[in-house]
Structure formats: structure tokens, C-alpha cells
Design a protein around this motif. Structure first.
Motif, mmCIF file in Angstrom:
data_model
loop_
_atom_site.group_PDB
_atom_site.id
_atom_site.type_symbol
_atom_site.label_atom_id
_atom_site.label_comp_id
_atom_site.label_asym_id
_atom_site.label_seq_id
_atom_site.Cartn_x
_atom_site.Cartn_y
_atom_site.Cartn_z
ATOM 1 N N SER A 159 44.093 33.538 31.554
ATOM 2 C CA SER A 159 43.428 34.202 32.439
ATOM 3 C C SER A 159 41.854 33.817 32.529
ATOM 4 C CB SER A 159 43.420 35.596 32.688
ATOM 5 O OG SER A 159 42.697 36.280 31.535
ATOM 6 N N GLY A 160 41.197 33.694 33.784
ATOM 7 C CA GLY A 160 39.821 33.410 33.720
ATOM 8 C C GLY A 160 39.348 33.753 35.050
ATOM 9 N N TRP A 161 38.253 33.266 35.661
ATOM 10 C CA TRP A 161 37.538 33.498 36.788
ATOM 11 C C TRP A 161 37.013 32.554 37.666
ATOM 12 C CZ3 TRP A 161 37.515 38.626 38.554
ATOM 13 C CH2 TRP A 161 37.675 39.765 37.650
ATOM 14 N N PHE A 162 36.998 32.644 38.815
ATOM 15 C CA PHE A 162 36.440 31.417 39.700
ATOM 16 C C PHE A 162 35.570 32.283 40.670
ATOM 17 C CE2 PHE A 162 36.244 28.481 43.435
ATOM 18 C CZ PHE A 162 35.334 27.766 42.881
ATOM 19 N N THR A 163 34.452 32.030 41.076
ATOM 20 C CA THR A 163 33.429 32.462 41.906
ATOM 21 C C THR A 163 33.458 31.676 43.115
ATOM 22 O OG1 THR A 163 32.190 33.492 39.991
ATOM 23 C CG2 THR A 163 31.410 33.386 42.041
ATOM 24 N N PHE A 164 33.713 32.310 44.300
ATOM 25 C CA PHE A 164 33.579 31.826 45.465
ATOM 26 C C PHE A 164 32.269 32.302 46.106
ATOM 27 C CE2 PHE A 164 38.103 31.919 45.314
ATOM 28 C CZ PHE A 164 38.295 30.652 45.913
ATOM 29 N N LYS A 165 31.380 31.296 46.983
ATOM 30 C CA LYS A 165 30.237 31.776 47.702
ATOM 31 C C LYS A 165 30.716 32.750 48.589
ATOM 32 C CE LYS A 165 28.992 27.611 48.605
ATOM 33 N NZ LYS A 165 28.160 26.398 48.957
ATOM 34 N N GLN A 166 29.686 33.680 48.865
ATOM 35 C CA GLN A 166 29.748 34.774 49.873
ATOM 36 C C GLN A 166 29.386 33.859 51.229
ATOM 37 O OE1 GLN A 166 28.661 38.681 49.604
ATOM 38 N NE2 GLN A 166 28.128 38.560 47.363
ATOM 39 N N LEU A 167 29.669 34.336 52.481
ATOM 40 C CA LEU A 167 29.032 33.956 53.432
ATOM 41 C C LEU A 167 28.329 35.026 54.335
ATOM 42 C CD1 LEU A 167 31.970 31.644 55.016
ATOM 43 C CD2 LEU A 167 30.180 31.056 53.553
ATOM 44 N N PRO A 168 26.979 34.924 54.645
ATOM 45 C CA PRO A 168 26.135 33.751 54.043
ATOM 46 C C PRO A 168 26.122 33.989 52.662
ATOM 47 C CG PRO A 168 24.771 35.441 55.302
ATOM 48 C CD PRO A 168 26.238 35.723 55.387
ATOM 49 N N ALA A 169 25.453 33.046 51.745
ATOM 50 C CA ALA A 169 25.459 32.969 50.487
ATOM 51 C C ALA A 169 24.512 34.212 50.123
ATOM 52 C CB ALA A 169 24.838 31.652 49.897
ATOM 53 N N GLY A 170 24.925 34.853 49.047
ATOM 54 C CA GLY A 170 24.387 36.016 48.433
ATOM 55 C C GLY A 170 24.540 35.959 46.890
ATOM 56 N N PRO A 171 23.800 36.991 46.131
ATOM 57 C CA PRO A 171 23.770 36.923 44.813
ATOM 58 C C PRO A 171 25.091 37.353 44.069
ATOM 59 C CG PRO A 171 22.529 38.638 45.653
ATOM 60 C CD PRO A 171 22.958 37.935 46.736
ATOM 61 N N GLY A 172 25.533 36.715 43.200
ATOM 62 C CA GLY A 172 26.912 37.139 42.489
ATOM 63 C C GLY A 172 28.216 36.487 42.843
ATOM 64 N N GLY A 173 28.239 36.246 44.236
ATOM 65 C CA GLY A 173 29.321 35.628 44.966
ATOM 66 C C GLY A 173 30.760 36.421 44.569
ATOM 67 N N ILE A 174 32.010 35.931 45.112
ATOM 68 C CA ILE A 174 32.939 36.725 45.010
ATOM 69 C C ILE A 174 34.009 36.343 44.009
ATOM 70 C CG2 ILE A 174 35.027 37.431 46.360
ATOM 71 C CD1 ILE A 174 33.637 36.504 49.056
ATOM 72 N N ARG A 175 34.126 37.068 42.997
ATOM 73 C CA ARG A 175 34.925 36.697 41.593
ATOM 74 C C ARG A 175 36.326 36.792 41.967
ATOM 75 N NH1 ARG A 175 33.197 38.665 36.349
ATOM 76 N NH2 ARG A 175 33.650 36.620 35.371
ATOM 77 N N ILE A 176 37.262 35.915 41.536
ATOM 78 C CA ILE A 176 38.663 36.053 41.976
ATOM 79 C C ILE A 176 39.265 35.581 40.113
ATOM 80 C CG2 ILE A 176 40.674 35.194 43.019
ATOM 81 C CD1 ILE A 176 39.112 36.909 44.564
ATOM 82 N N ARG A 177 40.299 36.225 39.860
ATOM 83 C CA ARG A 177 40.919 36.346 38.648
ATOM 84 C C ARG A 177 42.066 35.079 39.039
ATOM 85 N NH1 ARG A 177 40.694 41.944 38.296
ATOM 86 N NH2 ARG A 177 42.034 42.124 40.018
ATOM 87 N N CYS A 178 42.052 34.334 37.788
ATOM 88 C CA CYS A 178 42.961 33.130 37.678
ATOM 89 C C CYS A 178 43.701 33.412 36.791
ATOM 90 C CB CYS A 178 42.268 31.839 37.545
ATOM 91 S SG CYS A 178 40.985 31.314 38.659
ATOM 92 N N HIS A 179 45.141 33.611 36.900
ATOM 93 C CA HIS A 179 46.104 34.029 36.027
ATOM 94 C C HIS A 179 47.378 33.276 36.019
ATOM 95 C CE1 HIS A 179 47.034 36.853 38.986
ATOM 96 N NE2 HIS A 179 45.751 37.425 38.723
ATOM 97 N N ALA A 180 48.159 33.547 37.021
ATOM 98 C CA ALA A 180 49.352 33.006 37.546
ATOM 99 C C ALA A 180 49.259 31.435 37.581
ATOM 100 C CB ALA A 180 50.172 33.607 38.646
ATOM 101 N N ALA A 181 48.026 31.052 38.183
ATOM 102 C CA ALA A 181 47.625 29.889 38.652
ATOM 103 C C ALA A 181 46.136 29.682 37.717
ATOM 104 C CB ALA A 181 47.526 29.199 39.796
ATOM 105 N N VAL A 182 45.754 28.552 37.231
ATOM 106 C CA VAL A 182 44.548 28.179 36.648
ATOM 107 C C VAL A 182 44.080 26.892 36.747
ATOM 108 C CG1 VAL A 182 44.791 30.114 34.671
ATOM 109 C CG2 VAL A 182 45.578 27.576 34.335
ATOM 110 N N PRO A 183 42.916 26.570 36.797
ATOM 111 C CA PRO A 183 42.596 25.337 36.662
ATOM 112 C C PRO A 183 42.262 24.968 35.312
ATOM 113 C CG PRO A 183 40.478 26.593 37.097
ATOM 114 C CD PRO A 183 41.906 27.573 37.034
ATOM 115 N N PHE A 184 42.545 23.497 35.348
ATOM 116 C CA PHE A 184 42.148 23.113 33.814
ATOM 117 C C PHE A 184 40.880 22.670 33.603
ATOM 118 C CE2 PHE A 184 42.750 19.416 30.444
ATOM 119 C CZ PHE A 184 43.335 20.206 29.616
ATOM 120 N N GLY A 185 40.141 23.593 33.086
ATOM 121 C CA GLY A 185 38.625 23.683 32.835
ATOM 122 C C GLY A 185 38.028 23.915 34.293
ATOM 123 N N GLY A 186 36.916 24.674 34.122
ATOM 124 C CA GLY A 186 36.265 24.990 35.457
ATOM 125 C C GLY A 186 36.202 26.366 35.825
ATOM 126 N N THR A 187 36.997 27.406 35.035
ATOM 127 C CA THR A 187 36.625 28.790 35.362
ATOM 128 C C THR A 187 35.464 29.075 34.719
ATOM 129 O OG1 THR A 187 38.164 29.278 33.654
ATOM 130 C CG2 THR A 187 39.165 29.120 35.645
#
Length: 1000
Positions: A764-792
Motif C-alpha cells: 500500500s501507498g499514497w498518491f496525492t491529486f491536486k485540488q481544483l483550484p490548487a490548495g494545500p495538502g491535495g487529495i490523498r488516495i490509497r494505492c493498494h489493489a493497484a500500485v505504481p512501480f515507484g512514485g507513491t
């Protein structure tokens, strides 16, 4: 699974030894096609050269990819067994070899990286580790007293602030212990680098404008001194195409010349490993009057065989190319027979020249490639998709609008996925639009009912549906009985997905994982973070059922085996186990009461009955000791163990209690894990083995399975019953037997559980999407059933019971994907394209974006078409599985160990490629994601045809033009011409050639 070299590999090893033990340049290239075990060839070569590790052989294993190094270093020496780890040096750069301390006698392997061990002055200079700089500083002080004080303040320290005092003190101890011989070697190296009056020149250089370059100049003499003090007997350059400069050192590059040519002109033996050692194929845009990629082949030939060999090769390839062009220009459906014969004769001359210095084995005749497993999942464009495109284009700078299309075609939600590293989105503020699909802070799609506005993502969720991705494990290749529940008709859900842009794997993995959560873990009124916190297998006081579920009872593991009896259905297997239990209990004088009815209906808790039975069998004390070792800081667990200890002896058990024991024995996850391990490791129930097993079951397996997605997928009800049913329905024990058999190729039987423990902790890991409009923190989404190979961003690792964020390592993700558990989708870019294995439990490849050439296509698919991969195991389970199960019922042990012997007996060929690389009916399943009316379908057809013929263009200029010319006659003619491809396989070398009189 054995790591015994096969016939084609043995032939390659013999050819390499003939070369490396000869009197010539002693350089050999193994260029086997991806997935054919070049590392195993190198391992066997090291084994023979070192006389099984006894002879003192020094090996430098050099690769620029730390992921490949982590994967392969111990594999090269694993024939040493338990001593393998001690044979691999802990230092990771040449300049620190003097500091490694006491070494194991015999074979020594140093895993090195070009950039850190052979620092370049032409590229951007690197400062090295703080410990390395501290070592140099103290070494300079010993060579030239007072020089260290003349260096500018902070010159050696650089940015090492908090750690510098400690490493400097340690370095002082190191330098004091160095032998005078090494110090003198370093002084000589400094003189060669700086000239005479070294003290003044170093002090002056350190005050110059380019301190990083001067640090590199100090690092190079250290590396040179270490090289001359510890010269290698064998240098292995793995995936060397990434650092060709080491094969073509400049005249004044003493360090690299000392590596390849040696101190006195007699260099070490050199083994090159690469499936793409030279440019196998180049497109028209890559060639010009100044750049001729095909010349890389002749550069390699010159490195291996010298200038005379290069000149002869250039002449022969010119002749071969001229003949091919005449064939291509000739009319007719069949190529001219005389020209074909002439081409064959020249090809034989080329092969005779190259075989003494290189070998390349390929698994397929190019004309026999199976394309029937290709699918083109396509989703029609929807208005929401076009809204995402328009919203993205309108936001990007005017001068970059033409570049927006490729990003939109590849990256879901590009306005929120592309980070600051992308120029097209850096500094851009994308404003929200309620009509455009977007990810909101509530982790919901906004703007339409069409999901995320990505046709490709919808297609992915069709070929990998959410109900498959939510399964906690993959179905086994060899089922002991018909699978049920979610596993009844589920193919392997794992898929390796390749894309063009780095943001694509991150966005695809996060949104796919979110889809899985929304289907199975979301509940109305529960927040995103709260949904993941819900747990059903937490230990509670006075609730021993959970403890019993993950208790690897030595009694149940030892006395039950569903394969020793009738097991065609789960009901029959349960009856077999029940009879085994009744017989064992009878030996302890514990009868089964069926009368009177009041006795037969008694139903003490299962954990209570099991504890009493273990006391009678003599297994209780050792099992309790394994648990108590983990209970120091866990009051609830300590209380449960106290309750187990207080259980009195049972004089009898009821039929219902026997049924409960049978359910635990057949469906308990801990029992299944322990029994599977025992099939491969006789000491699994020893004191040490049982302690490792207990820790794994309680701390890793329990946390992994206690997942809100899994509970939503397998159904509601009492957790104990639900999980026991799933263990049986999903063939969990059969799966672990298969996985352990497969893992034995890289770890010892005693390490199988520890290896799985690590794999289950990296999903498991996280990936952060930007908010619209961009704001602090972003929107964090868990990666578990699918993961990127590096980059979380980081792992939260809630599945492993560890809430501390930590960096995601690609090695951990690779290990997790190569286990039959989450993640089921691994999304990557070209970083996962070369040198890495992803074949253990994956037989599907997804080309989210097509590569630009047939070589990259081949590299991608080679990741899952490898030795003993799922691609061949699935059909072997059907072909040989019934006989393997029958052998297990008769002789015990592991079904997959029996299957291995039967498969090699019934399906082997003379090359050794079958059955573990090639097998009739075995083919990867590939998916080419394309939009309607896109050019991807036509591009893929062209890649197919190019893949058929590109090998003929080897060593030729204008390769794309030549392949186009040869393709112009149609696929039948192309298939006939493909037979003219060079064959450098050592096992097919003619008698009297490289195969003759090869040393053993």
C-alpha cells in the motif's frame, strides 16, 4: 523450484568458459532474449570458476540499476546456501572496499554502480557518501600530514551536518587500521591524478570555483587504489547498455582502463549480460550522417574481439545487407532461391565469427509468435471524456496547447494528476467546473455519472473488473478441488501495465484502488479514513476465536493432510481430515461421543478444545512459548494466552467439536500456511520454525486479511466462518504450496515464511491529486489493489498494522507483486521495462500506451514471459496436475514438487526451453488500449510485423527502411525471410565449433 541450469544454458556457460579461460581478450557476451535466465548463466559461470565458492575468486558485479542489483546480487552466489549472504560484500562502492572488515574466505562478490564507483569528471560530478568523504579526508591527512587543515572549511563535509561528526570519528578509526601498502597505493594514485607537489595542488584545487569536480578528482584516486589493491578476477557488466562509457574509456581514464585492461595489460575476465547489448533496431529519425545506431554492434564486437574482428564483421554485414536489399526489391511472392542461399552462406560466416565471443538464445522462432492472445479493449468516447480534454486544454499555456493531447490520451484526470515536474502544468491553476469530471475532497467523482472521464480507465476496469481486484489472493494454478465463491471463474487478476508518462501509473493505480474501495469498503456516513480503520480480527479479551484462527497448531498441521485420502470436493477433503483427527485423538485416548444426544451436542469453543487436545498430544508447551515471546507488550494477547493455559484436560469431545476441529484444520489460515510450509521444510514445526510461523500468522497474515475491502468482497457473517470458508473456496493452501515451490528458486526452504512476511507488508501507498483550484495538502488516495512501480508518496501500511509513514521502495513493490496477493495491478513506465521479473503470478500485459519500436514491445512482454512463470504454470496445472496430486496422495510432500518432475519427464525438449519457458498452449495475454478511430490498432499491427523482421536489420544502416522494404511483400514472404535471422544460440552451434571440447 530448482535452479539447475537447462541444456541451452549449460551450452552457453561452456562457450563462455572456453572464452574466459582462453589466451585471448577473455571477454564474452550473453545476449539471451529477455526472460531466458542470463543471471542463472552468470551464476553457473561463477560457481564453476570458483569451484563452488571454495577458490578465492573476486567478482565485481556492476549494474546501474539498483533494483536489478538488489534482485540479482545474492542470486549469483546462492549456490553457497546459507553462506550466500556472507559472500556478498556489504559495501556498495569501490572506494569503500577497504572498510568492509573481515571477509568470508573464498568467493567474494562486490555489487557496484558505475556512477558511484567510477565517478566521471565529464558528467555532473557527485560528492559521494558522507562516510566516503570522511574516509578521504582522514586518508589525505595520513598521506600528507597537515593537508586536511589546508582545505576550505566544509569542503569535505558538504551538506552532511548532523552526521558529520560521527562519520568523521568512525573514518579516523578506519584509516588508522589501514595497512601501509594501501596508503602507499593511494599516494601513487594521487600523484598520477594531480602530478608532483600533490599537497599544494590539492589545496589549490579545493579553493577553485568547482568544488564538486575537485571532490570527484579525489574520489577517483581512491577508487583506483582500491581497484589495484583488490583486483577482480571476473567483472560482470549487467545491463551495460546503460553505461557504455565503461566499455570505451578515454585514453587518459586510468580508473576505467585499470578495470577492463588490468594493471599489467592482462585484464580480468569480463562477462557482459544484456538482452539489448547493442541497438537491435533503430527508427529513421534516430539515424543521421553523424549518428549511426547500428554501429553499436561493431563497437561491442571490437570490445570483445579486437579491431580485426570488427573489420571482418563490418565486411560480412555489408555483404549480408546488400543481399537482403536485393531480395526485398525482387518481385514475386516467394524470395529468389539463389539469393536466399547466398544469404544463408554469409549468415554462416557471421555466426562462425561471433559465436566464440557471444551467445544469444531466443525462445521463439520469430515466425511462430502467438498473437492470438491479443485483445483490444476499447471504450467509446463519452461527452465527459471530451469535457476533461477541453478543461485541460483551456488551462495550459497557449504555447503548450498542442502538447495537451498526448497527456489527455494517457493520464486520467490530467489537471489533477500532473505535478510540478511537468512543464505543461507547472504553475497552472485549473479552475473547478461542476460539469467536468474531477476528484473531490470527499473522494468522489464530480461532474457526471461517467466516472473519471477516461475511456482507457473504463476499459481497464472491464478487463480487470473490481470484483476480481478485490479478492485477497489469486486462484492457484493447480486446484485440489473445484474452487468456489469469488475464485470459481476468476482468472488471475494480476496485470502489468505500461504507460508513457510517469503520472499515468500513479493516477491509474490510485483511481483503480479507489474504485475497489467505493464498491466494497464504503459505507454511508463513514468517512474515507474511517472506512479503512474498521477491523474485525482485532484481539479482544475473552474472545479466543481470533487467536485460534491464526494459531499454527503443531498438532493440526502434523496430523492432518487433505491430500492423503479423498479430496475431489471440499466435503470429501473435510471428511478425510475428520477421519485423520479421530484416529489421532484415539491414540491419545480421547473418544468422540455421539451418544447420548446431550453429549453429542456439546460445543465448547474451538480454541478451548484445541488447547486441551494440544495438551494431550504434547504440543501445547512449545506452541505457547512461541506466543508468549510476542505477548510482552500486548496485554490482550497475554490475557488470551492465560485463558489457553487454564484450559483443563478433556476426557472426550463431541461430534460437533470434532467438526469444529476439522473446519479449523481445513480452513484455518494459519494451519494452511503451516502445512504448506511443512511440505517444503521439514523443520517448519521446530522451535525456531514455529516461532517464525506464529509471528507471521499473527502479525502479518492476520493484518493483511483484516481488510474492509476483503470483508466486503467475501460476504457478511461471523468473521471466523467467513474466513474459513474463503480459505477453502479460494484454494489457499494449494496457492501457498505453489508459491513456496516457486520461491525456492531464490530463497532457502527455511526462509519461505520470512520472505512471504516481507511481501505482504509492502502492498500500500499514497498518491496525492491536486485540488481544483490548487490548495494545500491535495487529495490523498490509497494505492493498494493497484500500485505504481515507484512514485507513491509513502506507505501507510495499514494492512501490516503499522501506521507510520515510510518511503516506498520499488524492490518491496516488486516482491509484493510477485506474491499471489495484493497488489493485483502494477502500473509502470519504461523503468519496469528492462531487467526486472514480474512473472511469478502475472500472465497479462497491458499496453496502456504503445512503445515506439518492436524492441521495447519485446522488452515489456519479457517481464512476464520468464522461467516458470504463470504463463506456463497454468497449462501445466491442467496437463500434469491430476498425476501430481495422485503422486502426492501416495507419497506425500508438495504437489508442485511432484508436478515439476512429471512436467520435465513428459514435456521436456532437447533445448531445455520446454516446459518452463515454452509450452504448447502457453501464451501471455496482452491488451492494447486504444480509443475508437485512433491509430493505435494500425501501429500495433506495424509493430507486430516489425517484430517479425527487425532482427534481420541487425548491423545494417537505415534499419527502418530495410524492414519496410522486406515487409512490402506481405506477411507470408516476411515469415519466410525471418528464417534468415542470425542464430547465435550456443546449444545449436555446429559440432566442432564452440560446443567442441568445452570444459566442464
Amino acid at each position: 523450484m530448482t535452479t539447475t541450469p537447462r541444456e541451452f544454458q549449460i551450452a552457453t556457460v561452456k562457450a563462455a568458459i572456453t572464452c574466459l579461460k582462453g589466451k585471448g581478450r577473455r571477454r564474452f557476451l550473453v545476449a539471451d532474449e529477455v526472460g531466458l535466465g542470463k543471471t542463472l548463466v552468470a551464476r553457473e559461470l561463477v560457481r564453476r570458476l570458483s569451484a563452488d565458492g571454495i577458490r578465492p575468486v573476486i567478482v565485481y558485479y556492476i549494474t546501474s540499476n539498483t533494483k536489478v542489483s538488489d534482485q540479482n546480487a545474492e542470486r549469483l552466489v546462492d549456490f553457497l546456501g546459507d553462506a550466500a549472504k556472507q559472500a556478498v560484500s556489504p559495501v556498495d562502492r569501490l572506494g569503500l572496499i577497504p572498510l568492509e572488515g573481515k571477509k568470508r574466505p573464498g568467493l567474494r562478490l562486490y555489487p557496484l554502480a558505475p556512477l558511484t564507483s567510477f565517478p566521471s569528471l565529464s558528467a555532473r560530478p557527485q560528492t559521494g557518501k558522507a562516510g566516503e568523504r570522511a574516509f578521504i579526508a582522514r586518508l589525505l591527512g595520513r598521506c600528507y600530514p597537515g593537508l586536511e587543515e589546508r582545505l576550505p572549511h566544509g569542503f569535505m563535509q558538504q551538506r552532511a551536518v548532523t552526521s558529520w561528526t560521527g562519520v568523521y570519528k568512525t573514518a579516523s578509526t578506519w584509516v588508522e587500521a589501514l595497512p601501509a601498502k594501501f596508503v602507499a597505493e593511494y599516494r601513487r594514485a594521487l600523484v598520477r591524478e594531480f602530478g608532483h607537489n600533490v599537497r599544494k595542488k590539492i589545496a589549490d584545487a579545493a579553493c577553485a570555483d568547482k568544488p564538486l569536480r575537485q571532490l570527484a578528482r579525489l574520489r577517483r584516486p581512491l577508487a583506483e587504489a582500491c581497484l589495484l589493491a583488490t583486483p577482480p578476477d571476473l567483472v560482470i557488466f549487467d545491463e551495460f547498455q546503460r553505461y557504455r562509457e565503461l566499455l570505451r574509456p578515454a585514453e587518459n581514464d586510468r580508473l576505467v582502463r585499470a578495470l577492463v585492461d588490468g594493471k599489467n595489460g592482462r585484464g580480468p575476465a569480463v562477462l557482459l549480460l544484456s538482452a539489448t547489448p547493442y541497438r537491435l533496431y533503430s527508427e529513421a529519425w534516430e539515424s543521421s550522417t553523424q549518428v549511426q545506431p547500428h554501429r553499436e554492434l561493431f563497437d561491442i564486437i571490437e570490445f570483445l574481439g579486437g579491431k580485426a574482428a570488427r573489420s571482418q564483421a563490418e565486411t560480412l554485414f555489408d555483404q549480408f545487407g546488400a543481399i537482403l536489399r536485393r531480395i526485398g526489391r525482387a518481385a514475386g511472392e516467394e524470395p529468389d532461391a539463389n539469393l536466399v542461399d547466398h544469404a544463408r552462406a554469409v549468415r554462416s560466416d557471421i555466426q562462425a565469427l561471433l559465436r566464440p565471443m557471444m551467445a544469444r538464445t531466443e525462445r521463439h522462432d520469430p515466425a511462430d509468435l502467438d498473437w492470438e492472445g491479443t485483445h483490444h479493449p476499447s471504450q467509446s468516447l463519452r461527452p465527459s471524456d471530451l469535457k476533461v480534454f477541453r478543461h485541460f486544454v483551456e488551462g495550459v499555456p497557449e504555447k503548450l496547447k498542442t502538447a495537451a493531447l498526448p497527456y489527455w490520451l494517457s493520464v486520467p484526470l490530467p489537471a489533477q494528476s500532473l505535478g510540478i515536474r511537468y512543464k505543461i502544468s507547472d504553475g497552472v491553476t485549473f479552475m473547478p467546473d461542476r460539469s467536468v469530471p474531477a476528484l473531490t475532497a470527499a473522494r468522489r467523482p464530480r461532474g457526471s455519472g461517467d466516472g473519471w472521464g477516461s475511456a482507457k480507465l473504463r476499459a481497464l476496469l472491464e478487463v480487470s473488473p473490481v470484483h476480481h481486484l478485490a479478492l485477497p489472493w489469486v486462484a492457484p494454478s493447480l486446484s485440489w478441488w473445484p474452487l468456489a465463491g469469488g475464485w470459481s471463474k476468476a482468472p488471475s487478476p494480476k496485470v502489468l501495465l505500461f504507460s508513457r508518462f510517469r503520472a499515468t501509473p500513479q493516477s491509474v493505480a490510485a483511481l483503480t484502488s479507489l474504485e475497489v474501495e467505493q464498491r466494497y469498503a464504503h459505507a454511508v456516513g463513514i468517512s474515507y479514513s474511517q472506512a479503512w480503520a474498521k477491523r474485525k480480527l482485532q484481539a479482544k479479551v475473552s474472545q479466543g476465536a481470533t487467536l485460534a484462527l491464526f494459531h499454527p497448531s503443531p498438532f493440526l498441521i502434523r496430523v492432518t493432510d487433505p491430500l492423503k485420502g479423498r479430496f475431489a470436493t471440499p466435503a470429501q477433503a473435510r471428511l478425510t481430515v475428520k477421519r485423520q483427527l479421530a484416529a489421532a485423538l484415539g491414540g491419545f485416548e480421547i473418544p468422540i461421543r455421539t451418544r447420548p444426544k446431550t453429549s453429542a451436542k456439546r460445543r465448547l469453543p474451538g480454541w478451548h478444545v484445541l488447547a486441551a487436545v494440544e495438551k494431550a498430544s504434547g504440543d501445547f508447551e512449545d506452541g505457547q512459548a512461541s506466543w508468549e515471546a510476542m505477548a510482552d507488550d500486548d496485554g490482550v494477547l497475554a490475557d488470551l494466552l492465560g485463558q489457553r493455559a487454564a484450559v483443563p484436560r478433556l476426557e472426550w469431545i463431541s461430534s460437533r467439536e470434532l467438526n469444529d476441529l476439522a473446519d479449523m484444520a481445513l480452513g484455518g489460515p494459519a494451519i494452511a500456511a503451516g502445512r504448506a510450509w511443512l511440505r517444503h521444510y521439514d523443520c517448519a514445526l521446530g522451535v525456531d520454525g514455529h516461532s517464525v510461523l506464529t509471528r507471521f500468522c499473527w502479525h502479518r497474515l492476520r493484518h493483511y486479511l483484516d481488510n474492509p475491502v476483503f470483508w466486503g468482497r467475501v460476504g457478511d457473517g461471523k468473521p471466523t466462518n467467513i474466513l474459513q470458508t474463503a480459505i477453502v473456496d479460494g484454494g489457499f493452501e494449494s496457492l501457498l504450496d505453489e508459491h513456496f515451490w516457486l520461491a525456492r528458486a531464490r530463497v532457502s526452504p527455511g526462509e519461505l515464511i520470512a520472505d512471504l512476511h516481507e511481501a505482504l507488508g509492502a502492498a500500500s501507498g499514497w498518491f496525492t491529486f491536486k485540488q481544483l483550484p490548487a490548495g494545500p495538502g491535495g487529495i490523498r488516495i490509497r494505492c493498494h489493489a493497484a500500485v505504481p512501480f515507484g512514485g507513491t508518496d509513502a506507505t501507510e501500511d495499514p494492512l501490516a498494522g503499522d501506521d507510520r509513514a515510510k518511503p516506498v521502495r520499488s524492490q518491496e513493490l516488486r516482491r509484493a507483486f510477485n506474491a499471489p496477493f495484493w497488489p493485483h495491478v502494477l502500473a509502470t513506465t519504461s523503468v519496469g521495462q528492462e531487467g526486472l521479473d514480474f512473472h511469478s503470478w502475472c500472465d497479462r500485459i497491458a499496453h496502456w500506451d504503445l512503445p515506439s519500436n518492436p524492441v521495447d514491445l519485446e522488452q515489456r512482454e519479457g517481464r512476464i514471459s520468464r522461467f516458470g512463470g504463470l504463463v506456463v504454470r497454468r497449462p501445466l496445472g491442467i496437463l500434469v496436475g491430476p498425476a501430481a496430486l495422485a503422486a502426492t496422495a501416495e507419497r506425500g510432500g508438495s504437489p508442485w514438487c511432484h508436478l515439476e518432475k512429471l512436467a520435465e519427464k513428459d514435456h521436456a525438449d532437447t533445448s531445455g526451453l520446454s516446459p518452463w519457458w515454452l509450452l504448447k498452449g502457453a501464451a501471455i495475454r496482452r491488451y492494447v488500449f486504444s480509443l475508437p478511430q485512433s491509430r493505435d490498432v494500425a501501429r500495433f499491427k506495424r509493430l507486430r510485423r516489425q517484430r517479425l523482421l527487425y532482427r534481420l536489420a541487425l548491423g545494417q544502416p537505415n534499419q527502418e527502411d530495410l524492414v519496410d522494404l522486406l515487409m512490402s511483400g506481405g506477411e507470408d514472404r516476411a515469415a519466410a525471410l525471418a528464417a534468415l535471422t542470425l542464430d547465435l544460440a550456443a546449444y545449436r552451434a555446429p559440432m566442432g565449433g564452440t560446443d567442441a571440447a568445452m570444459p566442464d
